[in-house]
Design a protein around this motif. Sequence first.
Motif: not given
Length: 317
Positions: A187-189, A249-250, A252-255, A281-283
Amino acid sequence: MKTKTKLMIAAGAAAGAAASYYGVCELAYNRFIRRGPKFFAMGPQEDALTEEQRAEHRQRQEAVQSWFAASQVQDLTLTSFDGLRLHATQILNHPDSDKWIVMAHGYGADSLALLPRAKTFDEAGFNVLLPDLRGHGLSEGDYVGMGWNDRRDLIAWTDRIASEHPTSQIVLFGLSMGASAVMMACGEEDLSDHVVCAIEDCGYTSIPAIAEKQVRSAFGIATQPVLIGLSTLIKMRCGYSVWEASAVEQLRQCRVPMLFIHGEEDDFVPYDMVFENYYACASEKELYTVPAAGHCEAYRSPHYDERLFRFIRRFLR
């Protein structure tokens, strides 16, 4: 009874209650967070196996030991963002391959606990990096990171691989606490673009959620007050707030494409947690659950390796 006496009695009772409360919170910290032997051990326990299963287990161990002894093994170190000396075992049996896997072990274990699984990836042509998470194995740290600070450490290890092997394609794999660290890292950019996919096997949703379950199981008392005190100790000694340490929460930003695995009879990290993680998971993602498997036992399914490698092959160049 005089008012002054009543006040002294009340103050004494309050001080005793506060001391008892602190003692319970300190006990919880020492049991769950402070570095040291843990009550839960990863892997099959021989006294729970049949004689046939014990023989098979010993044969597998001997095969893994022989493979490891014949491998190109190197000890690596790096310095964490907060100044800890971290250790990892590198197995570079395929120097011409750009396929890499970074494997994060579980709570109370160390990197060598994943050697049987590392052997499977080595046989598939992967180079392997096995970090000792902070507070485990040969890595420094006087506390267990529970995945949160470990996420930054995993990113540092992937950055090192990417720097030293510019064409590398990296797969992240985590088991139990290591699985939560992998989900949190994804989830980290600033996670390296060299990470092509990730696999989490029986990871939990957040530190508060798993701490609440384990405190209730260990002490049989109301968990919320203890959790509040425990979180205060973690903030003071480990430098982070447990309330922000959430895989959900992480994710939700996963790519990064993610494979979620869980045993349906897991009573250590509750089975329901895999659905919270998966749906957050968003990915791109897949879900694989294994009937009759307990914690860290999904690998016993005859379909486990096939599902892992089928998922991974989709994202390798």
